[in-house]
Design a protein around this motif. Sequence first.
Motif, short mmCIF file in Angstrom:
data_model
loop_
_atom_site.label_atom_id
_atom_site.label_comp_id
_atom_site.label_asym_id
_atom_site.label_seq_id
_atom_site.Cartn_x
_atom_site.Cartn_y
_atom_site.Cartn_z
N VAL A 78 59.01 29.01 44.69
CA VAL A 78 58.03 29.50 44.78
C VAL A 78 57.51 28.43 44.86
O VAL A 78 55.74 28.59 46.13
CB VAL A 78 57.34 30.67 43.39
N LEU B 154 53.70 28.45 48.47
CA LEU B 154 53.27 27.80 47.58
C LEU B 154 52.14 26.92 48.56
O LEU B 154 51.39 27.10 48.70
CB LEU B 154 51.97 27.08 46.29
N VAL C 79 51.11 28.47 51.60
CA VAL C 79 49.77 28.90 51.92
C VAL C 79 48.23 28.13 51.04
O VAL C 79 47.80 28.08 50.86
CB VAL C 79 49.60 29.86 51.02
N ALA D 220 50.90 29.28 37.94
CA ALA D 220 51.63 30.27 39.21
C ALA D 220 52.79 30.23 37.25
O ALA D 220 53.34 30.02 37.40
CB ALA D 220 52.68 30.64 39.73
N ARG E 170 58.79 33.80 49.72
CA ARG E 170 57.58 34.35 51.02
C ARG E 170 57.77 35.62 51.20
O ARG E 170 55.98 35.46 51.96
CB ARG E 170 58.96 34.13 52.39
N MET F 50 54.56 35.74 48.75
CA MET F 50 53.50 34.84 49.19
C MET F 50 52.92 34.58 50.45
O MET F 50 51.93 34.48 50.80
CB MET F 50 53.20 32.99 48.61
N PHE G 224 49.67 36.36 50.97
CA PHE G 224 48.09 36.54 50.16
C PHE G 224 47.25 35.40 51.22
O PHE G 224 47.57 34.91 52.68
CB PHE G 224 48.43 34.40 49.83
#
Length: 173
Positions: A43, A47, A50, A65, A156, A159, A162
């Motif tokens: 994660v 992150l 993005v 998170a 993946r 996110m 996002f």
Amino acid sequence: MRALAALLPLLLAAQAPVPGTVSVEPATGDVSGATAQIFAEAVQGALTDVQFLPIRPPGQGRYTARLRVSREARGQVASSEPRWDSSGGLGSWGAALSVRLPSRKPQMRMLYATRLDIAIVPRGGGQPVWTGKALTVQVEATRNDSPAALAAKLARGVMGRFPAQSDEVAAIP
């Protein structure tokens, strides 16, 4: 004018967070120990993709998170992926080695559904400013069912949506 003023907090709450620093808490749910850490690292990487900046220690970023991983059996399927097994032994009469060669004979294996939920909350806590969910179903004891493969694929998948906000669960092959 009052109506607009009343809607403003709702509109601001519906917007995705502006990327900034984020601390990733270890995953909770049906995983623990090393597997929870594998999901947290996956994660963190997603992150970063993005435009968030993961930092340590937990609780020090602008956001936190929170991860939840759930896993449940969803039935059986015939699988022809080979399993490599071998064994050996040493006794008073000599040594023995047994090697089971792979076979394309179908074997019954369990299907497991693994789901990752991510909630991004402000550092002080409170309501999430963004949430995302992804689910994949894989055959047990295969390369795609390893914790590292599952974590990377699901992180993946979550996110990748996002900054769009959706209550739907992303289905990941």
